[in-house]
Design a protein around this motif. Structure first.
Motif, PDB file in Angstrom:
ATOM      1  N   MET A   1      25.611  -9.928 -22.862  1.00  0.00           N
ATOM      2  CA  MET A   1      25.269 -10.002 -21.433  1.00  0.00           C
ATOM      3  C   MET A   1      23.580 -10.070 -21.404  1.00  0.00           C
ATOM      4  SD  MET A   1      26.184  -6.763 -18.784  1.00  0.00           S
ATOM      5  CE  MET A   1      27.831  -6.529 -19.265  1.00  0.00           C
ATOM      6  N   ARG A   2      23.185 -11.331 -22.013  1.00  0.00           N
ATOM      7  CA  ARG A   2      21.669 -11.409 -22.253  1.00  0.00           C
ATOM      8  C   ARG A   2      21.178 -11.880 -20.690  1.00  0.00           C
ATOM      9  NH1 ARG A   2      21.999 -16.327 -25.639  1.00  0.00           N
ATOM     10  NH2 ARG A   2      20.326 -16.764 -24.335  1.00  0.00           N
ATOM     11  N   ASP A   3      21.960 -12.192 -19.687  1.00  0.00           N
ATOM     12  CA  ASP A   3      21.239 -12.576 -18.576  1.00  0.00           C
ATOM     13  C   ASP A   3      21.484 -11.567 -17.542  1.00  0.00           C
ATOM     14  OD1 ASP A   3      24.177 -12.715 -18.335  1.00  0.00           O
ATOM     15  OD2 ASP A   3      24.212 -14.477 -17.123  1.00  0.00           O
ATOM     16  N   ALA A   4      21.945 -10.496 -17.918  1.00  0.00           N
ATOM     17  CA  ALA A   4      21.960  -9.392 -17.125  1.00  0.00           C
ATOM     18  C   ALA A   4      20.579  -8.635 -16.860  1.00  0.00           C
ATOM     19  CB  ALA A   4      22.852  -7.961 -17.787  1.00  0.00           C
ATOM     20  N   PRO A   5      20.423  -8.411 -15.587  1.00  0.00           N
ATOM     21  CA  PRO A   5      18.881  -7.821 -15.238  1.00  0.00           C
ATOM     22  C   PRO A   5      18.865  -6.498 -15.860  1.00  0.00           C
ATOM     23  CG  PRO A   5      20.392  -7.896 -13.169  1.00  0.00           C
ATOM     24  CD  PRO A   5      21.121  -8.577 -14.297  1.00  0.00           C
ATOM     25  N   PRO A   6      17.824  -5.941 -15.994  1.00  0.00           N
ATOM     26  CA  PRO A   6      17.464  -4.505 -16.597  1.00  0.00           C
ATOM     27  C   PRO A   6      17.678  -3.676 -15.546  1.00  0.00           C
ATOM     28  CG  PRO A   6      15.467  -5.824 -16.327  1.00  0.00           C
ATOM     29  CD  PRO A   6      16.490  -6.845 -16.000  1.00  0.00           C
ATOM     30  N   SER A   7      17.851  -2.418 -15.871  1.00  0.00           N
ATOM     31  CA  SER A   7      18.017  -1.215 -15.066  1.00  0.00           C
ATOM     32  C   SER A   7      16.945  -1.224 -13.917  1.00  0.00           C
ATOM     33  CB  SER A   7      18.429   0.070 -15.827  1.00  0.00           C
ATOM     34  OG  SER A   7      18.245   1.028 -14.969  1.00  0.00           O
ATOM     35  N   PRO A   8      17.062  -0.988 -12.718  1.00  0.00           N
ATOM     36  CA  PRO A   8      15.904  -0.572 -11.868  1.00  0.00           C
ATOM     37  C   PRO A   8      15.545   0.872 -11.836  1.00  0.00           C
ATOM     38  CG  PRO A   8      17.797  -0.589 -10.597  1.00  0.00           C
ATOM     39  CD  PRO A   8      18.417  -1.002 -12.099  1.00  0.00           C
ATOM     40  N   CYS A   9      15.990   1.624 -12.738  1.00  0.00           N
ATOM     41  CA  CYS A   9      15.685   3.003 -12.844  1.00  0.00           C
ATOM     42  C   CYS A   9      14.183   3.218 -13.099  1.00  0.00           C
ATOM     43  CB  CYS A   9      16.272   3.778 -13.941  1.00  0.00           C
ATOM     44  SG  CYS A   9      15.914   5.435 -14.103  1.00  0.00           S
ATOM     45  N   ARG A  10      13.446   3.998 -12.174  1.00  0.00           N
ATOM     46  CA  ARG A  10      12.040   4.396 -12.490  1.00  0.00           C
ATOM     47  C   ARG A  10      11.799   5.726 -12.904  1.00  0.00           C
ATOM     48  NH1 ARG A  10       9.919   2.119  -6.628  1.00  0.00           N
ATOM     49  NH2 ARG A  10      10.960   0.221  -6.622  1.00  0.00           N
ATOM     50  N   ASN A  11      12.857   6.335 -13.359  1.00  0.00           N
ATOM     51  CA  ASN A  11      12.541   7.657 -13.920  1.00  0.00           C
ATOM     52  C   ASN A  11      11.923   8.620 -12.617  1.00  0.00           C
ATOM     53  OD1 ASN A  11      13.756   7.354 -16.408  1.00  0.00           O
ATOM     54  ND2 ASN A  11      11.655   6.593 -17.053  1.00  0.00           N
ATOM     55  N   LEU A  12      12.297   8.223 -11.396  1.00  0.00           N
ATOM     56  CA  LEU A  12      12.101   9.254 -10.411  1.00  0.00           C
ATOM     57  C   LEU A  12      13.327   9.499  -9.554  1.00  0.00           C
ATOM     58  CD1 LEU A  12       9.369   7.002  -8.509  1.00  0.00           C
ATOM     59  CD2 LEU A  12       9.038   9.145  -9.920  1.00  0.00           C
ATOM     60  N   CYS A  13      14.425   9.964 -10.495  1.00  0.00           N
ATOM     61  CA  CYS A  13      15.758  10.340  -9.923  1.00  0.00           C
ATOM     62  C   CYS A  13      15.629  11.529  -8.886  1.00  0.00           C
ATOM     63  CB  CYS A  13      16.653  10.679 -11.497  1.00  0.00           C
ATOM     64  SG  CYS A  13      16.292   9.218 -12.344  1.00  0.00           S
ATOM     65  N   ARG A  14      16.366  11.096  -8.011  1.00  0.00           N
ATOM     66  CA  ARG A  14      16.428  12.292  -7.059  1.00  0.00           C
ATOM     67  C   ARG A  14      17.414  11.624  -5.711  1.00  0.00           C
ATOM     68  NH1 ARG A  14      11.496  13.146  -4.987  1.00  0.00           N
ATOM     69  NH2 ARG A  14      11.913  12.253  -3.015  1.00  0.00           N
ATOM     70  N   LEU A  15      18.468  12.114  -5.699  1.00  0.00           N
ATOM     71  CA  LEU A  15      19.545  11.847  -4.623  1.00  0.00           C
ATOM     72  C   LEU A  15      18.977  12.306  -3.290  1.00  0.00           C
ATOM     73  CD1 LEU A  15      23.054  11.726  -6.753  1.00  0.00           C
ATOM     74  CD2 LEU A  15      21.408   9.708  -6.129  1.00  0.00           C
ATOM     75  N   GLU A  16      19.038  11.492  -2.421  1.00  0.00           N
ATOM     76  CA  GLU A  16      18.646  11.937  -1.171  1.00  0.00           C
ATOM     77  C   GLU A  16      19.791  11.149  -0.108  1.00  0.00           C
ATOM     78  OE1 GLU A  16      14.655  10.692  -0.151  1.00  0.00           O
ATOM     79  OE2 GLU A  16      13.726  12.229  -1.312  1.00  0.00           O
ATOM     80  N   ALA A  17      20.528  11.716   0.459  1.00  0.00           N
ATOM     81  CA  ALA A  17      21.817  11.302   1.234  1.00  0.00           C
ATOM     82  C   ALA A  17      22.377  10.325   0.319  1.00  0.00           C
ATOM     83  CB  ALA A  17      21.108  10.597   2.775  1.00  0.00           C
ATOM     84  N   HIS A  18      22.821  10.599  -0.970  1.00  0.00           N
ATOM     85  CA  HIS A  18      23.446  10.017  -1.951  1.00  0.00           C
ATOM     86  C   HIS A  18      22.992   8.682  -2.285  1.00  0.00           C
ATOM     87  CE1 HIS A  18      26.855  12.620  -0.899  1.00  0.00           C
ATOM     88  NE2 HIS A  18      26.743  12.438   0.439  1.00  0.00           N
ATOM     89  N   VAL A  19      21.545   8.663  -2.286  1.00  0.00           N
ATOM     90  CA  VAL A  19      20.843   7.217  -2.704  1.00  0.00           C
ATOM     91  C   VAL A  19      19.739   7.698  -3.452  1.00  0.00           C
ATOM     92  CG1 VAL A  19      19.632   5.286  -1.899  1.00  0.00           C
ATOM     93  CG2 VAL A  19      21.668   5.787  -0.824  1.00  0.00           C
ATOM     94  N   CYS A  20      19.601   7.160  -4.551  1.00  0.00           N
ATOM     95  CA  CYS A  20      18.297   7.681  -5.381  1.00  0.00           C
ATOM     96  C   CYS A  20      17.097   7.168  -4.867  1.00  0.00           C
ATOM     97  CB  CYS A  20      18.552   6.846  -7.060  1.00  0.00           C
ATOM     98  SG  CYS A  20      17.089   7.272  -7.744  1.00  0.00           S
ATOM     99  N   ALA A  21      16.020   8.171  -4.713  1.00  0.00           N
ATOM    100  CA  ALA A  21      14.778   7.944  -4.003  1.00  0.00           C
ATOM    101  C   ALA A  21      14.089   6.902  -4.968  1.00  0.00           C
ATOM    102  CB  ALA A  21      14.018   9.129  -3.799  1.00  0.00           C
ATOM    103  N   GLY A  22      14.355   7.045  -6.214  1.00  0.00           N
ATOM    104  CA  GLY A  22      13.386   6.071  -7.079  1.00  0.00           C
ATOM    105  C   GLY A  22      14.054   4.526  -7.060  1.00  0.00           C
ATOM    106  N   CYS A  23      15.122   4.482  -7.308  1.00  0.00           N
ATOM    107  CA  CYS A  23      15.639   3.153  -7.720  1.00  0.00           C
ATOM    108  C   CYS A  23      16.507   2.313  -6.201  1.00  0.00           C
ATOM    109  CB  CYS A  23      16.506   2.905  -8.908  1.00  0.00           C
ATOM    110  SG  CYS A  23      18.111   3.701  -8.826  1.00  0.00           S
ATOM    111  N   GLY A  24      16.837   3.474  -5.310  1.00  0.00           N
ATOM    112  CA  GLY A  24      17.670   2.948  -4.048  1.00  0.00           C
ATOM    113  C   GLY A  24      19.262   2.845  -4.574  1.00  0.00           C
ATOM    114  N   ARG A  25      19.691   2.918  -5.635  1.00  0.00           N
ATOM    115  CA  ARG A  25      21.181   2.929  -5.875  1.00  0.00           C
ATOM    116  C   ARG A  25      21.866   4.115  -5.317  1.00  0.00           C
ATOM    117  NH1 ARG A  25      21.296   1.695 -12.206  1.00  0.00           N
ATOM    118  NH2 ARG A  25      19.602   3.172 -12.225  1.00  0.00           N
ATOM    119  N   THR A  26      23.242   4.056  -5.145  1.00  0.00           N
ATOM    120  CA  THR A  26      23.921   5.228  -5.006  1.00  0.00           C
ATOM    121  C   THR A  26      24.360   5.965  -6.137  1.00  0.00           C
ATOM    122  OG1 THR A  26      25.974   3.938  -4.879  1.00  0.00           O
ATOM    123  CG2 THR A  26      24.957   3.980  -2.710  1.00  0.00           C
TER     124      THR A  26
END
Length: 66
Positions: A1-26
């Motif tokens: 999976m060489r062409d896969a993008p890296p994780s968008p995690c910013r180590n600001l993990c906090r779910l707000e309304a089921h969405v991470c405040a740091g990366c925007g993923r559910t």
């Protein structure tokens, strides 16, 4: 999976309304990430970027009102 993008995690993990405040993923997208295909990861990144942009717009509106 060489062409896969890296994780968008910013180590600001906090779910707000089921969405991470740091990366925007559910929570489901975060759980899905390790097994997701490269195209699925790119789709997740597009959706998460849109969520973060929408959140940013709301923050600016709130700040303007103060």
């Amino acid at each position: 999976m060489r062409d896969a993008p890296p994780s968008p995690c910013r180590n600001l993990c906090r779910l707000e309304a089921h969405v991470c405040a740091g990366c925007g993923r559910t929570g489901a997208e975060i759980a899905q990430w390790p097994a997701a295909t490269a195209p699925d990861k790119r789709a997740i990144l597009q959706r998460s970027a849109a969520r973060l942009a929408a959140r940013s717009d709301r923050v600016e509106i709130c700040l303007d009102a103060t």
